[in-house]
Design an enzyme around this catalytic site. Structure first.
Site, PDB file in Angstrom:
ATOM      1  N   HIS B 235      57.432  75.961 -17.966  1.00 39.58           N
ATOM      2  CA  HIS B 235      57.251  74.877 -17.287  1.00 39.58           C
ATOM      3  C   HIS B 235      58.370  74.533 -16.305  1.00 39.58           C
ATOM      4  CE1 HIS B 235      57.249  70.487 -16.589  1.00 39.58           C
ATOM      5  NE2 HIS B 235      55.961  70.665 -16.286  1.00 39.58           N
ATOM      6  N   ARG B 400      42.511  74.825  -6.375  1.00 42.56           N
ATOM      7  CA  ARG B 400      42.071  75.524  -7.870  1.00 42.56           C
ATOM      8  C   ARG B 400      41.617  74.302  -8.518  1.00 42.56           C
ATOM      9  NH1 ARG B 400      46.104  78.582 -11.560  1.00 42.56           N
ATOM     10  NH2 ARG B 400      46.993  76.429 -11.868  1.00 42.56           N
ATOM     11  N   GLU B 527      41.654  86.885 -12.290  1.00 43.08           N
ATOM     12  CA  GLU B 527      43.176  86.798 -13.107  1.00 43.08           C
ATOM     13  C   GLU B 527      42.767  87.368 -14.691  1.00 43.08           C
ATOM     14  OE1 GLU B 527      44.586  82.622 -13.847  1.00 43.08           O
ATOM     15  OE2 GLU B 527      42.359  81.890 -13.505  1.00 43.08           O
ATOM     16  N   GLY B 548      45.239  85.967  -9.278  1.00 36.33           N
ATOM     17  CA  GLY B 548      46.121  85.449 -10.005  1.00 36.33           C
ATOM     18  C   GLY B 548      47.020  86.375 -10.720  1.00 36.33           C
ATOM     19  N   CYS B 613      47.582  85.162  -5.073  1.00 35.58           N
ATOM     20  CA  CYS B 613      48.434  83.750  -5.327  1.00 35.58           C
ATOM     21  C   CYS B 613      49.241  83.625  -6.552  1.00 35.58           C
ATOM     22  CB  CYS B 613      47.328  82.634  -5.226  1.00 35.58           C
ATOM     23  SG  CYS B 613      46.422  82.522  -6.918  1.00 35.58           S
TER      24      CYS B 613
END
Lengths: 679, 679
Positions: B235, B400, B527, B548, B613
């Protein structure tokens, strides 16, 4: 139109040319005097039996005397003997014509028998097997047809006890059908209680929120396992299937209160306490109140054996089993397994005192410490391997090196952690730190498999030593062993290259010191999508590929099997998944990747030995796919070996039929093509 | 052999034809009278400067008067003017000949200048840009050559402050370089303290074991982030990179004690308390004691602008940025982003009071409850979208839909859970149950992305309403908006089919009620490996694909980025990973899959818009790959946009060069081939 309701010399009924429950070659069925078809179906009047023997059986069940029976419930055979003889003859004709058991509707109008309809009859698995085999002996069908008459998935019914379909049942809740079978027992809430109860010769069901490796002995002791959390690959499900033990998992409607030793059915007042009786159906995921009667498995019947022999003669695909213990290996062999496709070595680490040595290894701060702990483990693992390799004498045994993340071996709760600290005489703080250091957000994709082998070479070296010492010992005793050492979670050729070199080195050392030269292979699991994509490179350093379709499915679909329970039902019901991708191989996605890997691997190494060792190895459709892409074998849980054997035979027969159709189509096309060309 | 040590009319030295730090077009360097080359290198005698201006600068630094300088440290320019003039002339010749800055070793023997060696000089990023551009103006090289003279990765140095390389530094520990830049500040241990300190106009570094969504505001307030746990996709790392904020993560050598408000460097007595000064280098992962001076970013220089203009003229690949807020969108645009390739909507859910509404939605027991909570969220999200779409006027913005598992939004600790229960006025037991129900073993592969969209349709419907209301409002105000609605985690065509229908329906409803018709697209992220394998099917229902690559790498390699820190160093050092696969795209594995998907997708839908991305969008080698397989754009963090722009130009130029080589090889082969054919 004919009428069965024009008087007492008229009747209507339904007959089956053989017994649809057992397969016995006896005409049977029901009829009503002076009635039409609807009356039989409507259930207003109780129908009579067609044969005398059935009528007498019923009388016995109901406690009727022979006179009472004749009065109240005579058989067609005695009440309308002509009609009965006609029916017998017609039934025989119809069955011979269709070469299969018939379900016939008939009416007798003033003594004249009329057939209303005939169709192929539905039957139980036991009947399907018996009828198919009998019909071969009666020259009605050939062996190939007999094989195709039994759906492989049906066999599951024969391999485990099933609930008596007639018995009354009170459904409490429904979970996921994790491991088939049907069992009853008293509720217990801990592995220790399960073990204690079984020592007192009581049968129990172990009920847990979820199970962990520490529950193994309790799980082994219990008749069945029921958990309220987890999916088809939860610990409870995997271990139960391996043990062939009935299990229902993820039964979220039950709320367990361990302190109260009770569970409540959510949204109701229903509470079950330790000692209460419940019944599990591991094939449907149903949980019932009390004890529901079951019927025993049927796989010992001569018909079953004959059918399997015919199937075995025709299939090309070998069938192995996943087995982790000498006992499982024996069971697998008795089910017809031709080797072990997956022997997981980590399960061996939980037994008895071994877990202490394993934990000592995990907690060691350096290579020396780990090696000291591993020295204790090697002789224990060696003994396991001796047992397994001996049980599979002459057959290949694929042994997967250590796979799970290390934190799986540490206690989960703080209390257990404290206990362990006391036992090992180390500060509990160090254990907490170690657990924190080992903690992973997504352990499925973490530090496990060959990644542990790369970072802690001594773990694999110890395991390989144990395998090869066992192999050498048996070889010296004149027993043929075929160990196949398998490296898990490989994604890069270089990983396998490094590990292969180390493994081969240890093997050579053991062989040199032991004076025996067992044959062995070194290969890899293909379970990471990248490994499939790079199969041409990895094949250069692998003696075999074993597709680990469980993990390959999880990674290719980005789908954790343990966590998929929350949306899987929606996904199946909305038609996104044609079925649970962990039950039947996702041919379009995962299958595409496997096919690619087979092609790439064999392009580099012709005849590279390949098989699959996921749960899919026991799924008929997946087995057919494995046949079609040219795999050498499938490996599944011992209890699914017969299913896979039959499915592999189906695959060959269906392929032959498709080829014949193609050929005959071509032949019928050719002449007109020739004419066109001339014209 | 020539000698520089035959007397005081001899000298030896090293000269650079331009300033290697700033790029200024000035001859510079060092020399020693009566010495040989080794003496300059050995550092026993302090060398003198070649130019008068450099000598005077040094004197000024050292506080010498002009007389003292002339006495102690005269320049070559004044001490040996002939030699200096010769050197200047030769330097010019060499630079012109090689068309690049030279690093020259020279010796003057009795006034006669000799060149010992010349080579291309190493230079800083700022110098590389300045020199390349100047040389175009000086007609030494052309624009293409200038572009290729600057390595795209070097630009990172220009986009963030860097530590003064000359400054003394005391290294405390080393973590993972999570987000580039160099910052100093006082240590604080909580997000609240960070916010409070910044209100008091103090600069702080937020030091945490790990960060969570609740720390967002504190992270935003701090100069930099330092965590002791987590990897490149933790994170802390992801959010910092998004914010363009310097971060060092997974610095395991530091042991934080929150209660003592201190951290200790493991294995030392070094302890840092709240308020102590530290410095982070986010480009190297280093943590230093105290404040280390930094130099400012250089991206405003005219040379930089010129170079980027030339690069932009040549590239085919568009470059977008990943941005979640109007502020980020503006930053991205200022860096030259041509759209937003990834706007994550879930980050918006953490701001201020919104998290309460989000939690209310999660805790709702039914659709009605969720819809009620979502109604509060829609206007807030709409305001965000208005801001972002306005900032990107005329450019595409890929939004998204909700992606993370719901449990990420619940508090982690029991204490916080109790607090929340009080706030929402519900029993804490219900919160515990909810957290247990939502708990996942492998959240990466769990109930997230479009799976949430399938099971809770109201979430996506609310988001799409917010997007389209924003789009309509701006359209009515005359602002051109190009929203691209992106569905994450698709693996099956049917998923996108179901969701596309629902999304299109909501769009149509909003458009009908708002009286504006903004243009919009509905597409998907690729992804999940299965999505790549089935791209031909998915393309039928997608307006665009966005790869992704973060998740695609995690799943294809079976590698959790958060957990890979434990073995990644071993994997890189043993040559298994050529480099961190989350930094540079794994071309052999993940790249193969992307290429397959591009081919399959375009086979079904020619000209299907495609981009990537993931973090890889800012990695030069990955950008070249994206160019080579025909993607339309890459999207990366705003601070890497210039790097991607330059890399995209490099890709074109390298391709041209390879084509030219091929053509010239063919041409040189052809005649002889022709002769052969005649002979």
């Amino acid at each position: 139109m004919v009428f069965g309701n024009l008087g007492d010399d008229c009747a209507t009924g339904v007959a089956f040319t053989r017994d649809l429950s057992t397969g016995a070659n006896e005409l049977n069925g029901d009829f009503l005097i002076n009635a039409q078809g609807e009356d039989v179906v409507a259930g207003i009047r109780t129908p009579q039996q067609i044969t005398l023997s059935a009528s007498r059986q019923r009388a016995q069940r109901e406690g009727c005397s022979e006179d009472e029976r004749k009065e109240r419930n005579p058989a067609l055979e005695e009440q309308m003997p002509d009609c009965f003889e006609q029916l017998k003859a017609v039934a025989h004709t119809l069955e011979s014509h269709y070469s299969d058991v018939q379900d016939i509707e008939f009416t007798s109008e003033h003594g004249q028998l009329w057939m209303l309809q005939t169709r192929t009859a539905k039957r139980t698995a036991a009947a399907a097997v018996q009828i198919a085999v009998d019909m071969v002996y009666e020259s009605l069908i050939n062996e190939e047809q007999a094989i195709l008459r039994v759906a492989p998935a049906q066999l599951d019914q024969l391999l485990h006890p099933i609930l008596d379909p007639e018995a009354p049942k009170e459904l409490i809740a429904r979970g996921l059908p994790a491991s088939p079978g049907a069992v009853s027992g008293e509720v217990v809430f801990s592995a220790e209680d399960a073990e204690a109860a079984v020592r007192a010769e009581r049968q129990v069901i172990l009920v847990r929120i979820e199970t962990s490796p520490e529950d193994i002995n309790g799980m082994n002791a219990a008749e069945g396992i029921l958990t309220t959390r987890g999916g088809a690959s939860s610990h409870a499900a995997l271990v139960s299937r391996g043990m062939g033990k009935c299990a229902v998992v993820g039964c979220e409607a039950l709320e367990i209160d361990y302190t109260q030793q009770a569970f409540q059915v959510r949204g109701t007042d229903l509470v079950f306490r330790a000692g209460d009786l419940i019944t599990l159906d591991g094939s449907t995921g149903e949980v019932f109140q009390g004890r529901v009667p079951t019927s025993a498995p049927k796989m010992e019947s001569p018909a079953f054996k004959a059918l399997m022999t015919w199937a075995d003669r025709r299939r090309r695909l070998r069938v192995r089993a996943n087995a982790d213990t000498p006992h499982d290996a024996q069971v697998a062999r008795s089910f017809g397994a031709e080797g072990i496709g997956l022997c997981r070595t980590e399960h061996m680490f939980f037994e008895g005192d071994r877990i202490d040595a394993v934990r000592e290894m995990i907690l060691a701060d350096d290579t020396i410490g780990r090696m000291r702990a591993l020295e204790k483990i090697v002789p224990m693992q060696k003994a396991d391997f001796v047992g397994i390799l001996r049980a599979m004498e002459g057959l290949p045994v694929t042994i997967r090196l250590f796979d799970p993340p290390l934190h799986e071996f540490l206690p989960q709760t703080d209390k257990d952690l404290e206990e362990l600290a006391g036992k090992l005489n180390i500060p509990v703080g160090r254990l907490h730190t170690k657990r924190n250091v080992l903690y992973e957000l997504n352990p499925m994709l973490g530090h496990r498999g060959c990644r542990l082998g790369i970072t802690f070479p001594e773990i694999y070296e110890a395991q390989v030593t144990a395998i090869m010492e066992a192999a050498c010992e048996l070889t010296r005793a004149g027993i043929t062993v075929l160990p196949e050492i398998m490296v898990p979670l490989v994604g890069y050729k270089r990983e396998l290259e490094i590990l292969r070199k180390r493994i081969a080195h240890v093997c050579a050392e053991v062989i040199a010191s032991q004076g025996a030269t067992p044959h062995y292979l070194i290969g890899t699991m293909i379970e990471v999508p990248r490994a499939a994509l790079r199969a041409d490179h990895i094949a250069a350093v692998a003696d075999f590929f074993s597709f680990g379709t469980n993990d390959l499915t999880q990674m290719t679909l980005g789908l954790s099997r343990d966590d998929s329970g929350k949306f899987l039902p929606d996904y199946v019901s909305q038609g996104i998944f044609p079925q649970d991708p962990f039950g039947a191989l996702d041919l379009d996605g995962v299958g595409q990747l496997i096919e690619l890997a087979v092609r790439k691997g064999r392009a580099v190494r012709e005849g590279l030995k390949m098989g699959i060792c996921g749960e899919h190895g026991g799924d008929p459709a997946s087995v057919e796919f494995c046949h079609s892409i040219g795999l050498d074998y499938v490996s599944c849980s011992p209890y699914r070996v017969p299913i896979a054997r039959l499915a592999a035979a189906h695959a060959v027969l269906k392929e032959q039929m498709a080829n014949e159709r193609r050929t005959s189509r071509k032949e019928s096309v050719k002449p007109s093509g020739a004419v066109l060309a001339q014209g």
